[in-house]
Design a protein around this motif. Structure first.
Motif, PDB file in Angstrom:
ATOM      1  N   ILE A 188      25.421  -7.411   4.052  1.00  0.00           N
ATOM      2  CA  ILE A 188      24.391  -7.253   3.193  1.00  0.00           C
ATOM      3  C   ILE A 188      24.516  -8.800   2.914  1.00  0.00           C
ATOM      4  N   GLU A 189      25.109  -9.712   3.240  1.00  0.00           N
ATOM      5  CA  GLU A 189      24.697 -10.811   3.138  1.00  0.00           C
ATOM      6  C   GLU A 189      23.072 -11.057   4.118  1.00  0.00           C
ATOM      7  N   TYR A 190      23.170 -10.831   5.560  1.00  0.00           N
ATOM      8  CA  TYR A 190      21.912 -10.739   6.476  1.00  0.00           C
ATOM      9  C   TYR A 190      20.468  -9.699   6.296  1.00  0.00           C
ATOM     10  N   CYS A 191      20.796  -8.658   5.646  1.00  0.00           N
ATOM     11  CA  CYS A 191      19.729  -7.457   5.137  1.00  0.00           C
ATOM     12  C   CYS A 191      18.828  -8.125   4.164  1.00  0.00           C
ATOM     13  N   PRO A 192      17.500  -8.647   5.066  1.00  0.00           N
ATOM     14  CA  PRO A 192      16.162  -8.325   4.656  1.00  0.00           C
ATOM     15  C   PRO A 192      15.665  -7.738   3.411  1.00  0.00           C
ATOM     16  N   GLY A 193      16.283  -6.862   3.644  1.00  0.00           N
ATOM     17  CA  GLY A 193      15.865  -6.229   1.513  1.00  0.00           C
ATOM     18  C   GLY A 193      16.403  -6.535   1.272  1.00  0.00           C
ATOM     19  N   VAL A 194      18.051  -6.834   1.293  1.00  0.00           N
ATOM     20  CA  VAL A 194      18.489  -7.516  -0.459  1.00  0.00           C
ATOM     21  C   VAL A 194      18.558  -8.878  -0.381  1.00  0.00           C
ATOM     22  N   ARG A 195      18.143  -9.318   0.303  1.00  0.00           N
ATOM     23  CA  ARG A 195      17.366 -10.630   0.924  1.00  0.00           C
ATOM     24  C   ARG A 195      15.885 -11.007  -0.364  1.00  0.00           C
ATOM     25  N   MET A 196      15.159  -9.268  -0.688  1.00  0.00           N
ATOM     26  CA  MET A 196      13.966  -9.094  -1.172  1.00  0.00           C
ATOM     27  C   MET A 196      14.423  -8.692  -2.362  1.00  0.00           C
TER      28      MET A 196
END
Length: 623
Positions: free
Chosen positions: A54-62
């Motif tokens: 979750i920490e490194y997922c680009p989608g979660v960061r967006m």
């Protein structure tokens, strides 16, 4: 349609002075892919990694819900609709628990999916009366799922695990095919099923009493015929709890074949059976099809599968993630296709290299390259006696030992391993031996990694990682409890531990039991690399003729009367040993013209009669 980030950036990029889009992507240029995300719940340990996916997922960061947390299991849930397929989570996960796979568009309509981020099956074999249909493919590829669906134990959800379809929708899905009528009858309870399980060694846990109580308690007019064909008359009075693995297998096959049903399913019916017993099992299974029954078999012994099946379906994909059922093929064409690793009609290559069979076995070591010598040996028990001819074991060779069950092969292995001492004779040179027993215990309470730390001396070394860990795919089961391993997983672990020890001679008793074809090939290559790299040798006890043909340099023949007396020949050239053994059994083999793999001749056929007249039971010299 949602585009991957690389395309979205191009499409949405606008000129500051103009309102038009700078880049236009024609619809014809967009390649449609079906993406599945698989989470291995056994390997996923969020408490230890703190959700790095979750920490490194680009989608979660967006601020997208690309990866969320299941409130019940506390495991991640990956949205396949929002996932861009960047692969960052698969690389960052310290436990290798995540797989993101792009599938071809042709695989849009699954037959069944177990749940979010779980295994998905594409296709299902047709069931026809009067035929034996074989399934061949890696373990974990969906074979058991297929049988659960066809037996009515599992209703296919057509990929919709949240709102599963009813029988009408399922039947309509298969309209126009042979499966339409099958599922119509199955939905009405008009199809009865008999299942011969894989792990027959567990039968004594829930079946008590004597063999005769079990078999004669089944209402069938074929009881005597099946008992005679499987040659189990002598054990009818014995307790089921006292049977060997091979005896349990024969009894399980008999119990399944004697029951009245429409659909029969045999899961690995030849494990622990010797060559003669395997052919007996083939006769019983074939007799069901000849009586008009529908039979499906999962079998990893290609010679036995060839002899018992009319058709085969190859299963390919990624074990534990997804499986695809290929088109039906005639048994010879299907097995040869599997050996080549390329499905021409589907235009799919599922293995990088073709499996190659050598017509002539490799030469043994030169004179002087001797690892060990032993005099004539003798070992007597109250009801059994074994005599072994004097022999020599050379460096860097693989010797196989074959013969009937109960003839003394394991006893000889134990003598070499120092577990048993002979009454007469001796091993002239003391050698260090690593021994893998025939029957494996799964009573260990810890994980596979803990077991390796305690039992594999070289665990953690670079050599172990390259020569054992990777070939035997141990990484995928490191966090599993040993007590929960499947038969194939337990076998891989046992062989790996035996090969991890420093030894002069590796003695492996039935290392192919429960392994699929790919794993057997992997085991053969790993054994060869390790003995050549460590200047040692191996002795293998096995019944898979194709595996023996693939791995052997020389062979020993065990003959006599099972359970009473046995005699072991000295190691000799493979073809001579096979001719001697098959001559006693009365079975002939030939080489397939395309792949050179051994194939069983039909008893009484022209080739069978010709080879017996010439005394060439293994194959003709001209082949």
């Amino acid at each position: 349609m949602r585009f991957p980030p690389c395309l979205s950036n191009l499409i949405n990029r606008r000129n500051h002075n103009h309102s038009r889009t700078d880049f236009f992507i024609p619809v014809s240029m967009v390649i449609k892919l079906t993406r599945i995300s698989i989470l291995d719940h056994d390997r996923c340990q969020p408490k230890k990694c703190n959700y790095v996916c979750i920490e490194y997922c680009p989608g979660v960061r967006m601020d997208e819900d690309t990866i969320t947390i299941d409130e019940k299991t506390k495991k991640p849930i990956i949205s396949e609709e929002l996932c861009s397929g960047c692969g960052i989570c698969t690389k960052r996960c310290p436990f290798k628990a995540i797989s993101v796979i792009n599938l071809p568009e042709a695989l849009e309509n699954p037959v069944h999916r177990y749940g979010q981020n779980q295994f998905e099956l594409f296709g299902i074999p047709a069931v026809t009366s009067g035929d034996v249909v074989g399934l061949i493919g890696p373990n974990g590829i969906g074979k058991s799922t297929i049988v659960r669906i066809l037996s009515g134990e599992l209703r296919p959800n057509l990929g919709d695990f949240q709102d599963p379809p009813g029988w009408d929708e399922i039947i309509n899905h298969f309209r126009g095919s042979q499966l339409q009528n099958y599922f119509q009858r199955l939905s009405k309870g008009e199809i009865s099923v008999v299942h011969k399980p894989q792990m027959v060694d567990r039968i004594p846990r829930y079946v008590k009493g004597k063999v005769e109580d079990l078999l004669t308690g089944i209402d069938s007019d074929r009881t005597d015929e099946v008992i005679e064909t499987l040659e189990i008359r002598e054990i009818m009075g014995r307790e089921i709890s006292n049977l060997s693995g091979g005896e349990l297998q024969s009894v399980a096959i008999a119990a399944a074949a004697l029951r009245e049903a429409d659909f029969y399913y045999f899961d690995e019916p030849t494990s622990w059976l010797d060559v003669r017993q395997r052919l007996n099992a083939v006769k019983v299974i074939r007799s069901l099809a000849e009586a008009g029954k529908s039979v499906m078999v999962i079998e990893h012994d290609m010679a036995a599968l060839d002899a018992m099946s009319d058709y085969v379906h190859i299963l390919y994909g990624k074990p534990g993630a997804y499986g695809v059922v290929s088109n039906r093929r005639g048994v010879r064409v299907g097995i040869n296709t599997y050996i080549r690793g390329f499905l021409r009609e589907e235009n799919v290559r599922f293995r990088k290299h073709e499996i190659e069979f050598k017509v002539k076995p490799p030469r043994v070591g030169e004179a002087g390259d001797i690892l060990a010598e032993y005099t004539a040996l003798s070992r007597a028990y109250p009801e059994f006696k074994l005599d072994v001819d004097e022999g020599t074991i050379y460096l860097n060779e693989v010797i196989t030992a074959f013969g009937p069950n109960g003839i003394g092969k394991t006893t000889f292995a134990k003598i070499l391993a120092g577990v048993e001492k002979p009454d007469e004779g001796k091993v002239k040179k003391k050698i260090k031996i690593s021994y893998k027993p025939q029957y494996l215990s799964s009573d260990y309470t810890g994980t596979v990694e803990e077991f390796l730390y305690a039992n594999a001396p070289s665990y953690g070394s670079n050599l172990f990682k390259s020569e054992i860990m990777r070939p035997f795919n141990l990484e995928e089961i490191l966090d599993k409890p040993v007590s929960g391993l499947s038969g194939g997983e337990l076998q891989r672990l046992a062989v790996a531990v035996a090969l991890s020890r420093e030894a002069d001679l590796y003695v492996l008793d039935e290392p192919t039991a429960f392994l699929d074809v790919e794993q057997r090939l992997m085991a053969a290559k790993a054994i060869r690399r390790i003995i050549e790299g460590s200047n040692s040798s191996a002795m293998i006890i096995d019944h898979d003729i194709i595996f023996i043909d693939y791995v052997s340099d020389r062979a020993m023949v065990f003959s006599g009367m099972p359970g009473v007396e046995g005699h072991a020949s000295a190691p000799t050239e493979l073809r001579d040993a096979m001719n001697a053994f098959l001559g006693e059994v009365g079975i002939t083999f030939r080489r397939d013209k395309e792949t050179r793999r051994p194939r069983v001749n039909k008893p009484g056929s022209f080739l069978d009669r010709e080879q017996k007249e010439l005394g060439e039971y293994y194959y003709l010299k001209t082949e």
